[in-house]
Design an enzyme around this catalytic site. Structure first.
Site, PDB file in Angstrom:
ATOM      1  N   LYS A  82       0.961  -1.238  -0.030  1.00  0.00           N
ATOM      2  CA  LYS A  82       0.041   0.123   0.102  1.00  0.00           C
ATOM      3  C   LYS A  82       0.828   1.237   0.030  1.00  0.00           C
ATOM      4  O   LYS A  82       0.366   2.316  -0.503  1.00  0.00           O
ATOM      5  CB  LYS A  82      -1.016  -0.099   1.137  1.00  0.00           C
ATOM      6  N   GLY A  83       2.177   1.137   0.590  1.00  0.00           N
ATOM      7  CA  GLY A  83       2.931   2.195   0.816  1.00  0.00           C
ATOM      8  C   GLY A  83       3.223   3.215  -0.279  1.00  0.00           C
ATOM      9  O   GLY A  83       3.400   4.482  -0.104  1.00  0.00           O
TER      10      GLY A  83
ATOM     11  N   GLU B 112       7.921   2.210  -5.965  1.00  0.00           N
ATOM     12  CA  GLU B 112       8.232   1.708  -4.603  1.00  0.00           C
ATOM     13  C   GLU B 112       8.035   2.929  -3.547  1.00  0.00           C
ATOM     14  O   GLU B 112       8.592   3.988  -4.030  1.00  0.00           O
ATOM     15  CB  GLU B 112       9.220   0.842  -4.580  1.00  0.00           C
ATOM     16  N   ASP B 113       7.788   2.665  -2.449  1.00  0.00           N
ATOM     17  CA  ASP B 113       7.930   3.964  -1.461  1.00  0.00           C
ATOM     18  C   ASP B 113       9.246   3.778  -0.771  1.00  0.00           C
ATOM     19  O   ASP B 113       9.741   5.041  -0.866  1.00  0.00           O
ATOM     20  CB  ASP B 113       6.886   3.604  -0.322  1.00  0.00           C
TER      21      ASP B 113
ATOM     22  N   ASP C  96      14.786  -0.600   1.861  1.00  0.00           N
ATOM     23  CA  ASP C  96      15.349  -0.751   3.101  1.00  0.00           C
ATOM     24  C   ASP C  96      16.468  -1.755   3.113  1.00  0.00           C
ATOM     25  O   ASP C  96      17.544  -1.749   2.601  1.00  0.00           O
ATOM     26  CB  ASP C  96      14.237  -1.203   4.162  1.00  0.00           C
TER      27      ASP C  96
ATOM     28  N   LYS D  21      16.975   3.648   1.904  1.00  0.00           N
ATOM     29  CA  LYS D  21      17.991   3.773   3.069  1.00  0.00           C
ATOM     30  C   LYS D  21      19.071   3.062   2.896  1.00  0.00           C
ATOM     31  O   LYS D  21      19.161   1.555   3.037  1.00  0.00           O
ATOM     32  CB  LYS D  21      17.151   3.046   4.154  1.00  0.00           C
TER      33      LYS D  21
ATOM     34  N   VAL E   1      10.462   5.923   9.010  1.00  0.00           N
ATOM     35  CA  VAL E   1       9.599   7.233   8.734  1.00  0.00           C
ATOM     36  C   VAL E   1       8.576   6.749   8.445  1.00  0.00           C
ATOM     37  O   VAL E   1       8.084   5.519   7.802  1.00  0.00           O
ATOM     38  CB  VAL E   1      10.312   7.799   7.496  1.00  0.00           C
TER      39      VAL E   1
ATOM     40  N   ASP F   3       3.637   3.771   6.448  1.00  0.00           N
ATOM     41  CA  ASP F   3       2.812   3.386   7.923  1.00  0.00           C
ATOM     42  C   ASP F   3       3.791   2.929   9.122  1.00  0.00           C
ATOM     43  O   ASP F   3       4.746   2.549   8.870  1.00  0.00           O
ATOM     44  CB  ASP F   3       1.626   2.408   7.624  1.00  0.00           C
TER      45      ASP F   3
ATOM     46  N   ARG G 112      -0.265   6.848   7.167  1.00  0.00           N
ATOM     47  CA  ARG G 112      -0.245   6.959   5.649  1.00  0.00           C
ATOM     48  C   ARG G 112      -0.858   8.193   4.793  1.00  0.00           C
ATOM     49  O   ARG G 112      -0.120   8.673   3.914  1.00  0.00           O
ATOM     50  CB  ARG G 112      -0.881   5.730   4.854  1.00  0.00           C
TER      51      ARG G 112
HETATM   52  P1  IMP Z   1      12.758  -4.068   2.133  1.00  0.00           P
HETATM   53  O1  IMP Z   1      13.680  -4.244   3.503  1.00  0.00           O
HETATM   54  O2  IMP Z   1      13.724  -3.235   1.271  1.00  0.00           O
HETATM   55  O3  IMP Z   1      12.443  -5.359   1.509  1.00  0.00           O
HETATM   56  O4  IMP Z   1      11.411  -3.259   2.533  1.00  0.00           O
HETATM   57  C1  IMP Z   1      10.246  -3.831   2.606  1.00  0.00           C
HETATM   58  C2  IMP Z   1       9.044  -2.919   2.995  1.00  0.00           C
HETATM   59  O5  IMP Z   1       9.425  -2.478   4.416  1.00  0.00           O
HETATM   60  C3  IMP Z   1       9.022  -1.490   2.064  1.00  0.00           C
HETATM   61  O6  IMP Z   1       8.518  -1.577   0.960  1.00  0.00           O
HETATM   62  C4  IMP Z   1       8.188  -0.865   3.422  1.00  0.00           C
HETATM   63  O7  IMP Z   1       6.710  -0.950   2.978  1.00  0.00           O
HETATM   64  C5  IMP Z   1       8.580  -1.336   4.608  1.00  0.00           C
HETATM   65  N1  IMP Z   1       9.529  -0.358   5.300  1.00  0.00           N
HETATM   66  C6  IMP Z   1      10.897  -0.151   5.205  1.00  0.00           C
HETATM   67  N2  IMP Z   1      11.490   0.824   5.910  1.00  0.00           N
HETATM   68  C7  IMP Z   1      10.233   1.540   6.307  1.00  0.00           C
HETATM   69  C8  IMP Z   1      10.066   2.662   7.185  1.00  0.00           C
HETATM   70  O8  IMP Z   1      10.979   3.498   7.381  1.00  0.00           O
HETATM   71  N3  IMP Z   1       8.792   3.144   7.460  1.00  0.00           N
HETATM   72  C9  IMP Z   1       7.799   2.613   7.027  1.00  0.00           C
HETATM   73  N4  IMP Z   1       7.887   1.019   6.234  1.00  0.00           N
HETATM   74  C10 IMP Z   1       9.135   0.897   6.020  1.00  0.00           C
HETATM   75 MG    MG Z   2       6.123  -1.472   0.914  1.00  0.00          MG
END
Ligand code: IMP
Ligand code: MG
Length: 180
Positions: free
Chosen positions: A43-44, A99-100, A103, A131, A153, A159, A165
């Site tokens: 949803k992000g 993508e939002d 991480d 990040k 964040v 969220d 959101r």
């Molecule tokens: P990944 O660790 O790159 O696979 O990130 C997976 C998901 O974690 C992202 O798409 C976000 O939905 C969520 N996420 C990671 N960091 C944050 C944050 O700081 N705030 C909110 N959601 C986050």
């Molecule tokens: Mg996400």
């Protein structure tokens, strides 16, 4: 909204709007004469997606996916859980994943590999936030709006426990929210 729940505004709505204009211009240049499929990762990404596609002059078609990654141990490459898939055939098409935040990179790494098997003509990622300090999977976005420090964040689609959101900016939550 209790403003005391937000420790600080990290990126204001004005800064976001300005940056989206810049990346939209870059996308318009890169996709000149094309009509990419823009995939909103729910949803992000929903708020970013809505602003981005309207800032672009390039015509796009829109699709929605809901994905998450799991099973990342110390060695394995992990799996992707797809709870909502796109309906259209992307073979031979230009695809832009919206993508939002990236991480660990696990989600985008797995999603990109999965979509690649469907043979799109091109496959790129745009992310609102990155990040880099947290990266584990070897993946990088083709377009990044903002690089941020290793902080959790919320807002502008992102969220904490499904809340915040709807904030128009990207902010950092107060510790009191986590501790309660
Ligand atoms: P990944 O660790 O790159 O696979 O990130 C997976 C998901 O974690 C992202 O798409 C976000 O939905 C969520 N996420 C990671 N960091 C944050 C944050 O700081 N705030 C909110 N959601 C986050
Ligand atoms: Mg996400």
């Amino acid at each position: 909204m209790q403003t005391s729940e937000i420790e600080k505004v990290l990126i204001s709505s004005e800064e976001i709007a300005k940056r989206i204009k810049e990346v939209a211009a870059q996308l318009d240049a890169d996709y000149k004469g094309k009509m990419p499929i823009a995939i909103c990762i729910l949803k992000g990404s929903v708020v970013f997606f809505a602003d981005l596609i309207r800032a672009m002059e390039t015509p796009v078609t829109v699709e929605f996916m809901k994905v998450s990654s799991y099973g990342f141990g110390t060695t394995s490459s992990g799996k992707l859980s797809v709870s909502l898939d796109i309906l259209s055939n992307i073979e031979g098409k230009d695809v832009l994943i919206v993508e939002d935040i990236i991480d660990s990179g696990h989600t985008m790494y797995a999603l990109k590999n999965m979509l690649k098997t469907r043979n799109p003509a091109s496959l790129r990622i745009i992310t609102l936030l990155d990040k880099p300090a947290r990266r584990v999977s070897e993946i990088s976005a083709d377009y990044t709006c903002f690089e941020i420090e290793d902080e959790f964040v919320i807002g502008y689609g992102l969220d904490y426990a499904e809340r915040y959101r709807d904030l128009p900016y990207v902010g950092i939550l107060s510790r009191s929210v986590y501790e309660n």
